[in-house]
Design a protein around this motif. Structure first.
Motif, short mmCIF file in Angstrom:
data_model
loop_
_atom_site.label_atom_id
_atom_site.label_comp_id
_atom_site.label_asym_id
_atom_site.label_seq_id
_atom_site.Cartn_x
_atom_site.Cartn_y
_atom_site.Cartn_z
N ARG A 61 28.83 37.04 34.35
CA ARG A 61 28.64 38.15 35.29
C ARG A 61 27.58 39.13 34.83
O ARG A 61 26.72 39.56 35.61
N ASP A 62 27.64 39.49 33.54
CA ASP A 62 26.77 40.54 33.03
C ASP A 62 25.48 40.03 32.39
O ASP A 62 24.62 40.83 32.02
N THR A 73 39.63 37.58 40.73
CA THR A 73 39.67 38.93 41.30
C THR A 73 40.48 39.93 40.48
O THR A 73 40.56 41.09 40.84
N TRP A 125 36.10 43.91 26.51
CA TRP A 125 34.73 43.42 26.68
C TRP A 125 33.74 44.32 25.93
O TRP A 125 32.83 43.83 25.25
N LEU A 142 41.75 40.88 36.17
CA LEU A 142 41.70 40.58 34.74
C LEU A 142 42.69 41.48 34.00
O LEU A 142 42.78 42.69 34.28
N TYR A 153 34.90 38.94 40.25
CA TYR A 153 34.24 38.96 38.95
C TYR A 153 33.39 37.72 38.70
O TYR A 153 32.45 37.75 37.90
N ASP A 193 44.76 45.22 38.53
CA ASP A 193 43.31 45.18 38.64
C ASP A 193 42.86 44.52 39.94
O ASP A 193 41.86 44.91 40.54
N TRP A 236 40.72 45.21 30.21
CA TRP A 236 39.64 44.24 30.02
C TRP A 236 38.31 44.93 29.71
O TRP A 236 37.48 44.37 28.98
N ARG A 237 38.10 46.13 30.23
CA ARG A 237 36.85 46.82 29.94
C ARG A 237 36.75 47.18 28.46
O ARG A 237 35.68 47.07 27.86
N THR A 247 37.48 42.85 44.83
CA THR A 247 36.41 42.78 43.84
C THR A 247 36.41 41.38 43.23
O THR A 247 37.46 40.88 42.83
N LEU A 272 32.88 37.14 32.03
CA LEU A 272 32.12 38.39 31.98
C LEU A 272 30.73 38.18 31.41
O LEU A 272 29.77 38.88 31.80
#
Length: 428
Positions: free
Chosen positions: A365-366, A8, A24, A10, A259, A89, A20-21, A257, A362
Motif C-alpha cells: 500500500r505504502d 478492510t 507499522w 487490521l 487497505y 477498524d 496497526w499504525r 476503507t 502495508l
C-alpha cells in the motif's frame, strides 16, 4: 464469476503496539521487540531473550474490554482483542452481517502445576488428570479451538468457523482459506488471523529441547538476525493479529476503507522431516508457485517478499534456494526485495503469518519495504537483497508473504495495492 477480495480491517496486539499504525510505524523505524526475558519465576533459564507482550500496557490499551472476557489462555486474550481491533477498524462492531471466522492456533498452553495433576504414585495417568480436571486453571480447560469459538460468539458469527493448527503456517492458512471462500462466493466477510504465546515454562522448554530458540548471549537483544552468518535460532514471541476480508462488492456497498487486495493463496507439504525444512526448499517453492498460479500472475510481477526468515541455520538458506528457484526466469530473484520482519517482532509461531501478512499488505500500500534488522554479515548461502537494517521506499506492484511451519507445512499469500479503477477479474 470470482469475487475480488479486499482487506478492510487490521488489528495487531504485540510488543510493538496495540494498533496497526503503531505496529507499522515501529517496523519502518527499525524498532525491535526483543528484550531480556526469563520464563515465569524460573531464573537462569538457557533462553534469555524473547519478545513478550507488555501486560500492563495491554490491559491499559483495552481497558474495559479485557475485563469482560471469559477465562481464557494468554494467547486467546491477545487474539480476542486483536480481532476486536480489526472489526472496529473495519467499522463492523455491532453490525448485523453474516460473518465467518478463521483462526490459526497452536498447542493449548499448559503450566507445570496443571500437568502435575496427571501424576500418581505409579506415574502419569490421564484418568487421574481428568478426575482432577476441576482443579485446572479455568482459562486452560479449552482446546486449541477456544479462540475461534470466543470470536464467533463475540461477534455473533453466522458463517463458517474454522481453526487451523498447522504450526507456524496456521494464521496464513486461516487467511488463505478465508480468501478462497470469499472469492468463491460462499460468504462476503471473514475475520481471519491468529494468536499464540509460547512463553510458558513448559512450551519454551519443549522448544529449547528441540534446539529451536537461540541461546546465544553474546549478541544481546540483537541475536535475531535472519540470513546473517551469526544467526543461531529464532526468538520466541507472543501476540495476536487479525484482518477483515470482504468481497469488493460488499466493501464498496458500505463504503469501507480498503487497505489492499488479496490475489492468491498457495500451500504445500515438504513431507521431509518434522523439525527441518527440505534442504533445497522444495515445499517452500511449491507453495509460492501455487500462490502465483492461484493469483494468475507471473513470478516477474512480484516486487517484494516478506520471508518466513526465522533466523535459524536451516530455514534461511532453504528459503533462499526456494526463492531462487521460483524467480529464476530472467534472474528476477536478483531484482526482488526480501525482508524478514521476525528480525523485529520475533516468531509468533502459529500466529506468525498474520502480522507478517499485515506488514506485507502495508508495504504494498505504502510503497516501502520494512527492513531486516541485524543483518551485518550475510551468510554466503543467503545472497538475496534482504533490505538490511533500514526500510526502503520502492514501487511494489505485488507482494508475497511466506509462512513455513514445523513438519513442512507451508503457506504463501499474494497481495497488491488496491486500485479503485482496476477492472481485473480473478478466475483462480
Amino acid at each position: 464469476m470470482s469475487q475480488r477480495v479486499v482487506v478492510t480491517g487490521l488489528g495487531v496486539v504485540g510488543r510493538l503496539g496495540f494498533h496497526w499504525r503503531d505496529f507499522w510505524k515501529a517496523l519502518l523505524a527499525g524498532e525491535s521487540a526483543v528484550v531480556p526475558w526469563q520464563p515465569g519465576a524460573i531464573s537462569d533459564f538457557p533462553v534469555r531473550y524473547a519478545a513478550p507482550v507488555d501486560d500492563a500496557a495491554f490491559t491499559a490499551a483495552f481497558a474495559g474490554l479485557v475485563e469482560s472476557l471469559p477465562p481464557m489462555e494468554r494467547r486467546s486474550r491477545f487474539g480476542a482483542m486483536a480481532a476486536y481491533a480489526a472489526m472496529h477498524d473495519a467499522g463492523l462492531i455491532d453490525k448485523d452481517l453474516r460473518l465467518g471466522v478463521a483462526v490459526g492456533s497452536g498447542i493449548p498452553e499448559r503450566d507445570t502445576a496443571d500437568m502435575l495433576l496427571a501424576m500418581t504414585d505409579a506415574g502419569p495417568s490421564w484418568d487421574a488428570f481428568y478426575a482432577r480436571r476441576a482443579q485446572l486453571n479455568p482459562a486452560l480447560r479449552g482446546g486449541n479451538d477456544q479462540l475461534a469459538a470466543v470470536i464467533a460468539r463475540q461477534f455473533k458469527a453466522r458463517g463458517p468457523v474454522q481453526n487451523f493448527s498447522t504450526a507456524c503456517a496456521g494464521a496464513a492458512h486461516a487467511i488463505g482459506s478465508s480468501f478462497r471462500m470469499i472469492r468463491n462466493g460462499e460468504i462476503n466477510c471473514m475475520i481471519a488471523g491468529g494468536a499464540d504465546s509460547v512463553l510458558s515454562p513448559m512450551t519454551i522448554t519443549g522448544l529449547h529441547l528441540l534446539g529451536a530458540p537461540s541461546v546465544n548471549e553474546d549478541l544481546g537483544d540483537k541475536l535475531c538476525r535472519p540470513f546473517d552468518e551469526a544467526r543461531s535460532g529464532f526468538i520466541a514471541a507472543e501476540g495476536g493479529a487479525f484482518v477483515v476480508l470482504e468481497s469488493l462488492d460488499h466493501a464498496r456497498t458500505r463504503n469501507a476503507t480498503i487497505y489492499g487486495e488479496v490475489l492468491g493463496f498457495g500451500s504445500s507439504m515438504d513431507a521431509y522431516r518434522v523439525t527441518a525444512p527440505h534442504p533445497e526448499g522444495r515445499g517452500a517453492a511449491q507453495s509460492m508457485e501455487n500462490a502465483l498460479r492461484d493469483a494468475g500472475i507471473a513470478p516477474g510481477d512480484i516486487d517484494y517478499i516478506n520471508a518466513h526468515g526465522t533466523s535459524t541455520p536451516l530455514n534461511d538458506p532453504a528459503e533462499t534456494m526456494a526463492i531462487k528457484h521460483v524467480f529464476a526466469a530472467g534472474d528476477h530473484y536478483r531484482k526482488l526485495a526480501v525482508s524478514a520482519t521476525k528480525s523485529q517482532i520475533g516468531h509468533w509461531i502459529a500466529a506468525a503469518g498474520a502480522p507478517e501478512f499485515i506488514a506485507t499488505l502495508l508495504a504494498a500500500r505504502d510503497g516501502i519495504a520494512p527492513p531486516t534488522l541485524n543483518l551485518e554479515n550475510p551468510d554466503p548461502a543467503c545472497d538475496l537483497d534482504y533490505v538490511p537494517l533500514q526500510a526502503r521506499p520502492m514501487k511494489i506492484g505485488a507482494a508475497l508473504s511466506n509462512s513455513f511451519g514445523f513438519g513442512g507445512l507451508n503457506a504463501s499469500l499474494i497481495v497488491k495495492p488496491y486500485i479503485k479503477e482496476d477492472a481485473h477479474e480473478y478466475h483462480g
